[in-house]
Each structure stands twice: as C-alpha cells, then as structure tokens.
Design a protein around this motif. Structure first.
Motif, PDB file in Angstrom:
ATOM      1  N   ALA A 212       0.778  -1.240   0.000  1.00 29.55           N
ATOM      2  CA  ALA A 212       0.000   0.000   0.000  1.00 29.55           C
ATOM      3  C   ALA A 212       0.813   1.296   0.000  1.00 29.55           C
ATOM      4  O   ALA A 212       0.450   2.244  -0.704  1.00 29.55           O
ATOM      5  N   THR A 213       1.887   1.380   0.780  1.00 27.16           N
ATOM      6  CA  THR A 213       2.594   2.662   0.865  1.00 27.16           C
ATOM      7  C   THR A 213       3.263   2.983  -0.473  1.00 27.16           C
ATOM      8  O   THR A 213       3.122   4.096  -1.006  1.00 27.16           O
ATOM      9  N   GLY A 214       3.968   2.003  -1.022  1.00 23.24           N
ATOM     10  CA  GLY A 214       4.658   2.223  -2.305  1.00 23.24           C
ATOM     11  C   GLY A 214       3.671   2.436  -3.443  1.00 23.24           C
ATOM     12  O   GLY A 214       3.846   3.343  -4.271  1.00 23.24           O
ATOM     13  N   GLY A 241      16.277   3.570  -1.274  1.00 17.89           N
ATOM     14  CA  GLY A 241      15.843   2.501  -0.379  1.00 17.89           C
ATOM     15  C   GLY A 241      15.625   1.224  -1.174  1.00 17.89           C
ATOM     16  O   GLY A 241      15.644   1.239  -2.426  1.00 17.89           O
ATOM     17  N   ALA A 242      15.440   0.136  -0.454  1.00 17.81           N
ATOM     18  CA  ALA A 242      15.127  -1.149  -1.086  1.00 17.81           C
ATOM     19  C   ALA A 242      14.312  -1.954  -0.089  1.00 17.81           C
ATOM     20  O   ALA A 242      14.418  -3.176  -0.004  1.00 17.81           O
ATOM     21  N   GLY A 243      13.501  -1.230   0.692  1.00 16.55           N
ATOM     22  CA  GLY A 243      12.662  -1.881   1.702  1.00 16.55           C
ATOM     23  C   GLY A 243      11.228  -1.948   1.236  1.00 16.55           C
ATOM     24  O   GLY A 243      10.935  -1.876   0.032  1.00 16.55           O
ATOM     25  N   ASP A 265      20.525   1.022  -0.545  1.00 15.90           N
ATOM     26  CA  ASP A 265      20.316   0.804   0.887  1.00 15.90           C
ATOM     27  C   ASP A 265      21.296   1.715   1.611  1.00 15.90           C
ATOM     28  O   ASP A 265      21.890   2.606   0.966  1.00 15.90           O
ATOM     29  N   SER A 266      21.493   1.537   2.912  1.00 18.89           N
ATOM     30  CA  SER A 266      22.304   2.532   3.616  1.00 18.89           C
ATOM     31  C   SER A 266      23.790   2.406   3.303  1.00 18.89           C
ATOM     32  O   SER A 266      24.571   3.270   3.714  1.00 18.89           O
ATOM     33  N   ASN A 267      24.201   1.374   2.558  1.00 16.81           N
ATOM     34  CA  ASN A 267      25.614   1.264   2.186  1.00 16.81           C
ATOM     35  C   ASN A 267      25.946   1.871   0.826  1.00 16.81           C
ATOM     36  O   ASN A 267      27.074   2.298   0.599  1.00 16.81           O
ATOM     37  N   GLU A 290      19.928  -9.582   2.477  1.00 11.28           N
ATOM     38  CA  GLU A 290      21.319  -9.209   2.218  1.00 11.28           C
ATOM     39  C   GLU A 290      21.428  -7.745   1.809  1.00 11.28           C
ATOM     40  O   GLU A 290      20.440  -7.023   1.758  1.00 11.28           O
ATOM     41  N   ARG A 291      22.641  -7.321   1.452  1.00 10.03           N
ATOM     42  CA  ARG A 291      22.887  -5.928   1.058  1.00 10.03           C
ATOM     43  C   ARG A 291      22.569  -5.739  -0.432  1.00 10.03           C
ATOM     44  O   ARG A 291      22.681  -6.681  -1.224  1.00 10.03           O
ATOM     45  N   ILE A 292      22.264  -4.507  -0.837  1.00 11.13           N
ATOM     46  CA  ILE A 292      21.888  -4.246  -2.231  1.00 11.13           C
ATOM     47  C   ILE A 292      23.090  -4.439  -3.166  1.00 11.13           C
ATOM     48  O   ILE A 292      22.913  -4.674  -4.370  1.00 11.13           O
ATOM     49  N   PRO A 321      12.156   9.432  -3.052  1.00 15.08           N
ATOM     50  CA  PRO A 321      12.978   9.050  -1.899  1.00 15.08           C
ATOM     51  C   PRO A 321      12.145   8.216  -0.929  1.00 15.08           C
ATOM     52  O   PRO A 321      11.140   8.704  -0.408  1.00 15.08           O
ATOM     53  N   SER A 322      12.561   6.984  -0.680  1.00 15.19           N
ATOM     54  CA  SER A 322      11.736   6.038   0.085  1.00 15.19           C
ATOM     55  C   SER A 322      12.540   5.289   1.129  1.00 15.19           C
ATOM     56  O   SER A 322      12.248   4.130   1.438  1.00 15.19           O
ATOM     57  N   ALA A 323      13.592   5.944   1.655  1.00 15.27           N
ATOM     58  CA  ALA A 323      14.434   5.282   2.661  1.00 15.27           C
ATOM     59  C   ALA A 323      14.216   5.887   4.047  1.00 15.27           C
ATOM     60  O   ALA A 323      13.629   5.252   4.920  1.00 15.27           O
ATOM     61  N   ALA A 348       9.186   8.101   1.743  1.00 25.46           N
ATOM     62  CA  ALA A 348       9.584   8.081   3.156  1.00 25.46           C
ATOM     63  C   ALA A 348       8.987   9.284   3.876  1.00 25.46           C
ATOM     64  O   ALA A 348       8.374  10.162   3.268  1.00 25.46           O
ATOM     65  N   ASN A 349       9.166   9.342   5.191  1.00 26.63           N
ATOM     66  CA  ASN A 349       8.737  10.488   5.978  1.00 26.63           C
ATOM     67  C   ASN A 349       9.855  11.518   6.031  1.00 26.63           C
ATOM     68  O   ASN A 349      10.955  11.207   6.479  1.00 26.63           O
ATOM     69  N   MET A 350       9.562  12.720   5.548  1.00 26.48           N
ATOM     70  CA  MET A 350      10.490  13.855   5.584  1.00 26.48           C
ATOM     71  C   MET A 350      11.883  13.533   5.008  1.00 26.48           C
ATOM     72  O   MET A 350      12.897  13.909   5.588  1.00 26.48           O
TER      73      MET A 350
HETATM   74  P1  NDP Z   1      12.252  -0.785   5.529  1.00 25.45           P
HETATM   75  O1  NDP Z   1      12.981  -1.110   6.769  1.00 25.45           O
HETATM   76  O2  NDP Z   1      11.459  -1.842   4.855  1.00 25.45           O
HETATM   77  O3  NDP Z   1      13.284  -0.229   4.436  1.00 25.45           O
HETATM   78  C1  NDP Z   1      14.061   0.894   4.656  1.00 25.45           C
HETATM   79  C2  NDP Z   1      15.026   0.980   3.512  1.00 25.45           C
HETATM   80  O4  NDP Z   1      15.688   2.225   3.532  1.00 25.45           O
HETATM   81  C3  NDP Z   1      16.103  -0.089   3.583  1.00 25.45           C
HETATM   82  O5  NDP Z   1      16.478  -0.461   2.287  1.00 25.45           O
HETATM   83  C4  NDP Z   1      17.239   0.665   4.286  1.00 25.45           C
HETATM   84  O6  NDP Z   1      18.526   0.152   4.049  1.00 25.45           O
HETATM   85  C5  NDP Z   1      17.094   1.999   3.627  1.00 25.45           C
HETATM   86  N1  NDP Z   1      17.723   3.030   4.426  1.00 25.45           N
HETATM   87  C6  NDP Z   1      17.550   3.288   5.732  1.00 25.45           C
HETATM   88  N2  NDP Z   1      18.334   4.297   6.095  1.00 25.45           N
HETATM   89  C7  NDP Z   1      18.985   4.685   4.975  1.00 25.45           C
HETATM   90  C8  NDP Z   1      19.939   5.698   4.677  1.00 25.45           C
HETATM   91  N3  NDP Z   1      20.381   6.510   5.643  1.00 25.45           N
HETATM   92  N4  NDP Z   1      20.387   5.818   3.401  1.00 25.45           N
HETATM   93  C9  NDP Z   1      19.956   4.992   2.423  1.00 25.45           C
HETATM   94  N5  NDP Z   1      19.074   4.001   2.664  1.00 25.45           N
HETATM   95  C10 NDP Z   1      18.597   3.860   3.913  1.00 25.45           C
HETATM   96  O7  NDP Z   1      11.346   0.486   5.851  1.00 25.45           O
HETATM   97  P2  NDP Z   1      10.091   1.040   5.060  1.00 25.45           P
HETATM   98  O8  NDP Z   1      10.269   0.833   3.601  1.00 25.45           O
HETATM   99  O9  NDP Z   1       8.881   0.542   5.738  1.00 25.45           O
HETATM  100  O10 NDP Z   1      10.178   2.604   5.402  1.00 25.45           O
HETATM  101  C11 NDP Z   1      10.910   3.530   4.590  1.00 25.45           C
HETATM  102  C12 NDP Z   1      10.396   4.929   4.863  1.00 25.45           C
HETATM  103  O11 NDP Z   1       9.000   5.009   4.549  1.00 25.45           O
HETATM  104  C13 NDP Z   1      10.514   5.436   6.294  1.00 25.45           C
HETATM  105  O12 NDP Z   1      10.734   6.820   6.292  1.00 25.45           O
HETATM  106  C14 NDP Z   1       9.120   5.161   6.867  1.00 25.45           C
HETATM  107  O13 NDP Z   1       8.832   5.985   7.976  1.00 25.45           O
HETATM  108  C15 NDP Z   1       8.269   5.513   5.665  1.00 25.45           C
HETATM  109  N6  NDP Z   1       6.928   4.958   5.669  1.00 25.45           N
HETATM  110  C16 NDP Z   1       6.708   3.622   5.760  1.00 25.45           C
HETATM  111  C17 NDP Z   1       5.422   3.113   5.747  1.00 25.45           C
HETATM  112  C18 NDP Z   1       5.149   1.655   5.726  1.00 25.45           C
HETATM  113  O14 NDP Z   1       3.978   1.287   5.541  1.00 25.45           O
HETATM  114  N7  NDP Z   1       6.109   0.786   5.868  1.00 25.45           N
HETATM  115  C19 NDP Z   1       4.260   4.025   5.711  1.00 25.45           C
HETATM  116  C20 NDP Z   1       4.595   5.410   5.525  1.00 25.45           C
HETATM  117  C21 NDP Z   1       5.882   5.847   5.540  1.00 25.45           C
HETATM  118  P3  NDP Z   1      19.324  -0.689   5.185  1.00 25.45           P
HETATM  119  O15 NDP Z   1      18.797  -2.056   5.043  1.00 25.45           O
HETATM  120  O16 NDP Z   1      20.743  -0.537   4.782  1.00 25.45           O
HETATM  121  O17 NDP Z   1      19.036  -0.064   6.511  1.00 25.45           O
END
Ligand code: NDP
Length: 449
Positions: A212-214, A241-243, A265-267, A290-292, A321-323, A348-350
C-alpha cells in the motif's frame, strides 16, 4: 521563502525550548507552522484556547526498558518508545520503527507528521508512533522474536483496538508484527485482531497492505503528473531505499510504464540502465536479507554498484525518496533540478531537507510531501481495521481500488486547499492545512482537553 506568522512564532519558540535537542521534531513542527499562518489569518478562532500549542504537545509519551537475551546468553537492553500524539479523530495509529538511530525526538517528529497524514486520509484514525533503538541487522530469527516479545510485554498495556493501533515501519515488517501480535494475544488472552495492522493474511491481515505505501505514493505522483498532462510512461525514475516502500513503489512505477534505473540501501546504490530487476531485489531483500551490493554481483555487466555514492547523482525525470528522513539535501536537489527532474514524491517520511524542498519548489518541480504521498500505507491499515471489525476479508482488487480512490482524494484535497489559500500547486501547504483543519475541528468540539 515562507516565514512563520508572528502570531505563531511564540509557539515555535516554546516547542524548541521544551523539546531541546530534538532536531527532527523541530523541523517537522516548523514546516507545519509555516503553513498555518494563512489559516489563522482567515479563521482566527483556530488560534483560540491554545489549540495549536496543544496540537504540538503529545497527549502521552511512554519510554520503557526492553531487556532481552541474545543467542550467546548475554542480556541486552534497549529502549522502547510509544508517543501517543493526538487522538482527536480516532485511536492513535502509526508504525513502530526498529533502528539504532531511534530516539524520542525522531518518534515525536513521526507522530506529529502522522497526525496530519491520518487526518488527510479522511478515515477515523488519530496519530502516534513508536519503536526502539534496537538494531535488527545481523540478528537471528530467535533474537528478533525474543526482542519483539519483550517489547510487547511492556507495550501491550498501552494498546487496544479503540486506544492505540501500531503497524510496521523501518525494521518492522510482517515477521515482527507476527511475533508482537502473538505476544499480545498471549498476554491479554484476547484475539483482538484490530490491535495491530500489517498482519499476515491468515490471522486478520489485509490484502494490499504490504504494497500500500509504495503503490499509494506512486498513485499520488501519477495524479500530480496528470495535472501537467504528464504520466509515468517512458519516464526515468530513481527510488531510494530497497525496503517495503521502495519495492512496491518500483513495482507500480513499472506497471505504469516508468523505468526505475536506481535503488539503494544505507551502504550504497545500484544503477541498472536496463531497468531494475525487481524479482532480484525482492529475493535479496525480502528472502535473503542481504545488502543491495549483491544486486550488481548477480546482474553482471548491466548493473553497477556505487558504494557510499549518492543515488541523487543519477539523472532522472521523477524521484521517489523512500528510505529515511533527511536523505536528500539541498545539494542533491540542485543536482536533480540540473538533471531535469519534473516531479518528486516522498515515499519516506520527511526525506527531503527544508532546503531541498525550497530548491524544488523554486524550480517549479512538482513536489508531493510525505504526509500526503505516503499516506496509502496508513489508509490501508485503517481498511484492515474495518475488515477486522466486520470480520470480513476483501479481495486484492477491492482493496487496491479503495486505496487508489483514497490517494486521488488526498491529492485533490491538497491541490484544492492550496488553491483556496492562494498557493496553487503547493502540496506542502495544501497537505498541512487540509490535515490541520480536520484535527482542529474535532479538538475544538471537545473543549480544552
Ligand atoms: P524498511 O525497513 O522496509 O526499508 C528501509 C530501507 O531504507 C532499507 O532499504 C534501508 O537500508 C534503507 N535506508 C535506511 N536508512 C537509509 C539511509 N540513511 N540511506 C539509504 N538508505 C537507507 O522500511 P520502510 O520501507 O517501511 O520505510 C521507509 C520509509 O517510509 C521510512 O521513512 C518510513 O517511515 C516511511 N513509511 C513507511 C510506511 C510503511 O507502511 N512501511 C508508511 C509510511 C511511511 P538498510 O537495510 O541498509 O538499513
């Protein structure tokens, strides 16, 4: 450049004084107060009875110890948080974040944003947020389970389907929600499905919640693009991001005909000019955890990995931007503008710093702020609560259709509000004012509480 109205300046000064050092919270409050000057000028009653001051002060903040035992038998201690920000429109609602950077200021900023976001959905949900400074990276499944159980052992007494309903966020996905729901059920001896959202399908989850969020953020950007007769079709898109959020944004963008050329991802980040292969990202991130960097190893010559590089250096038409917060700076924004970006939606948030937002707005880039663009996640959580309350289960298509409608409504409400307040196209102003007015109306009705 927007300034804070002089009537609202003392409110900001008090927030800064009372919440010293909580920079992300200051940033979030400042951005909203910058928008509210126009509302107070038009409707001075909203400044009565310290309504805005009360809105900036969480109703309740819970901080607790989370002891757990790691695989080597050592006792570990983390800190747990739940900030119940505002319940004017419904039970507190907002995710739990497990990340080492978590502190009370970050949870407060997220809870504050959540209050306006949830109001924008038009659904009966208040705002809250929680989490822990626990770092799940590298932890075994047993350690994650014991941590989640210990966390819920304290948190459960503050929750309830009519009180506070958490969901996932960074570091908290379906697996963690399962462990927490199991512990809640065990402690309370109640099968109270509506107490958490993001649950697995067999025990009360909603179809399309994971996506839903994406998906919602992509629908929002699609609506913004349509106002200027653009679409995703043929556009180059960069998604950080890749979450959870990034993966499903990439899926929907591709369905809409866009080509995602980079994620991270964060790396570091990976660039694939043929278009990111989502099946490979999902396997790496959702299955193997694993890592991206692994993506480039698997894809060979078509992809490259840039360790520590900025994903915003990759030229694109649309960025999502979705990290995490403040991941896109003023400098990054100038690079994106220079490379011809037309629209940005915050998954992402802010994620964009205030300077970055200013750069985009001054350059005429369509800018969808997180509290509107990423509201699809919490909106679908509210749909999960509806299904739980009626002991019903909707199809994927039904749920996605509701999500798409909600996102269209949010887009239109933000656009109309911005126009009504003399700033057409300013979705930041539109979302802040539209969210505020709903919460303020309810708070006004309740008197001073
Ligand atoms: P996940 O944990 O699934 O994924 C977060 C992703 O962002 C990971 O790939 C992580 O990499 C990467 N990341 C985190 N910090 C950094 C950084 N400093 N630089 C680059 N990449 C980074 O989280 P979500 O996808 O659920 O959440 C992502 C954002 O979306 C957040 O801001 C969250 O508040 C927001 N959000 C999420 C919702 C949801 O339903 N899940 C709803 C609304 C907003 P690594 O594995 O290396 O940490």
């Amino acid at each position: 450049m927007v300034h804070i109205d002089e009537k609202l300046e003392p409110i900001l000064a008090e927030v800064l004084r009372r919440n010293a050092g909580e920079e992300e919270f200051h940033q979030a409050v400042k951005e909203v107060l910058e928008s509210l000057g126009r509302v107070v000028a038009k409707h001075p009653r909203y400044a009565n009875h310290a309504l805005i001051e009360r809105l900036c002060e969480p109703e309740r903040q819970i901080i607790f110890r989370v002891p757990w035992i790691d695989d080597s038998g050592q006792v570990r201690i983390n800190r747990g948080f739940r900030v119940q920000f505002n319940s004017a429109l419904g039970p507190y609602k907002g995710g739990l974040r497990f990340h080492p950077s978590v502190n009370v200021g970050i949870i407060k900023f997220l809870g504050f944003e959540q209050t306006f976001k949830n109001a924008l959905t038009g659904l009966p949900i208040g705002g809250g947020k929680g989490g822990s400074d626990f770092n799940p990276r590298g932890r075994s499944e047993g350690e994650i389970m014991r941590f989640c159980q210990s966390f819920m052992t304290e948190l459960h007494r503050h929750l309830g389907e009519y009180t506070d309903v958490p969901a996932g966020d960074i570091g908290v996905g379906a697996r963690e929600i399962g462990f927490m729901f199991g512990q809640y059920k065990r402690l309370t001896n109640r099968y109270e499905a509506g107490v958490l959202t993001g649950k697995g399908l067999v025990y009360g989850g909603s179809r399309a919640r994971t996506e839903a969020t994406g998906y919602g953020a992509t629908y929002f950007v699609q609506s913004m693009l349509a106002t200027k007769k653009h679409s995703f079709d043929g556009k180059r898109v960069v998604v950080s991001g890749a979450g959870n959020v990034a993966i499903y944004a990439m899926k929907k963008i591709t369905e809409f005909g866009g080509k995602v050329v980079a994620c991270s991802d964060s790396n570091g980040c990976v660039v694939d000019e043929k278009g990111i292969d989502l099946a490979v990202v999902k396997e790496i991130k959702e299955v193997q955890r694993e890592r991206i960097a692994e993506y480039a190893r698997r894809k060979g010559s078509s992809a490259r990995y840039i360790e520590g590089g900025s994903i915003w250096d990759v030229p694109c038409d649309v960025a999502m931007p979705s990290a995490t917060q403040n991941e896109l700076t003023g400098k990054d924004a100038r690079t994106l503008v220079h490379n011809g970006i037309v629209a940005l939606g915050e998954g992402a948030n802010m994620p964009c710093t205030p300077e970055a937002v200013r750069v985009f707005q001054e350059a005429g880039v369509m800018f969808g702020p997180g509290k509107a663009a990423n509201a699809g996640g919490v909106a679908t959580s509210a749909l999960e609560m509806q299904q739980n309350a009626s002991r019903d289960s909707w199809t994927f298509e039904q749920t996605e259709a509701r999500l798409a409608n909600i996102m269209r409504d949010i887009h239109d409400r933000c656009a109309e509000t911005a126009a009504e307040y003399g700033a057409p196209g300013d979705y930041v102003l539109g979302s802040n004012i539209a969210g505020f007015v709903r919460v303020a109306e309810a708070m006004e009705a309740f008197g001073v509480i």
